[in-house]
Write an enzyme that holds these catalytic residues in place. Sequence first.
Site, PDB file in Angstrom:
ATOM      1  N   PRO A 128     -53.424  55.030  92.285  1.00  0.00           N
ATOM      2  CA  PRO A 128     -51.947  55.289  92.438  1.00  0.00           C
ATOM      3  C   PRO A 128     -51.561  55.230  93.874  1.00  0.00           C
ATOM      4  CG  PRO A 128     -52.725  57.048  90.759  1.00  0.00           C
ATOM      5  CD  PRO A 128     -54.105  56.434  91.290  1.00  0.00           C
ATOM      6  N   TYR A 129     -52.647  55.933  94.763  1.00  0.00           N
ATOM      7  CA  TYR A 129     -52.480  55.947  96.394  1.00  0.00           C
ATOM      8  C   TYR A 129     -52.638  54.190  96.778  1.00  0.00           C
ATOM      9  CZ  TYR A 129     -53.804  56.448 101.167  1.00  0.00           C
ATOM     10  OH  TYR A 129     -53.933  56.324 102.507  1.00  0.00           O
ATOM     11  N   TYR A 130     -53.655  53.782  96.293  1.00  0.00           N
ATOM     12  CA  TYR A 130     -53.777  52.193  96.533  1.00  0.00           C
ATOM     13  C   TYR A 130     -52.491  51.561  96.296  1.00  0.00           C
ATOM     14  CZ  TYR A 130     -58.336  53.048  98.925  1.00  0.00           C
ATOM     15  OH  TYR A 130     -59.277  53.351  99.789  1.00  0.00           O
TER      16      TYR A 130
END
Length: 214
Positions: A128-130
């Site tokens: 999700p961060y990427y």
Amino acid sequence: MNVLVVGANGKIGKQLVHLLRGSSEHTVKAMVRKEEQAEAFAKLGVEVSVTSLEDRVEDIAQAARGCHAIVFTAGSGRHTGFDKTLLIDLDGAVKTVEAAEMVGIKRFIMVSAIQAHKRESWNEKMVPYYVAKYYADKILEQSELTYTIIRPGRLVDEPGIGKITTAENIKGGSIPREDLAKTILHSLTEENTFYRSFDLITGDIPLADALKLI
């Protein structure tokens, strides 16, 4: 150049504010989200705006008025849920791009993450961060801003050595936050970084020279 540092209270942001304060070329404005953070910067004589990335685009634009460049160093942090990753690392970044366009700021530097532009290289535990970084970077690239996207490797708190490696495709590595902040500072006016994105780790080339080789 008057530079708005978004995420000024973070580890990268604090390093960058310190460098900008000591620069003969630039002045700095810190954007933070808490009054107590603002008080600490005000004691240092730094202009500051208390504005959250969850506020309206118009609020972020007001914080940016009078500045000539924006550096986005903000992040939701490891101890928040992926809802905050969406709101800060993606929507907050995009709103800051929109705010820059709203007030006529052209220069924009985004701090992203190593290999954020290549889905096959993403850490499975941090997808999700990427995803947030990938799409925020894409939207910046599609804007009319004079952008630079810096994708640093693993960030460490060791003293900087002033030497880096930059490339489009670095599989891994680390870099001191101090050297990342210095790379941002040099990139502000280094035209070779304009409209460019690159991975960044510690290397063996002096950083000012390395940026000319991108």
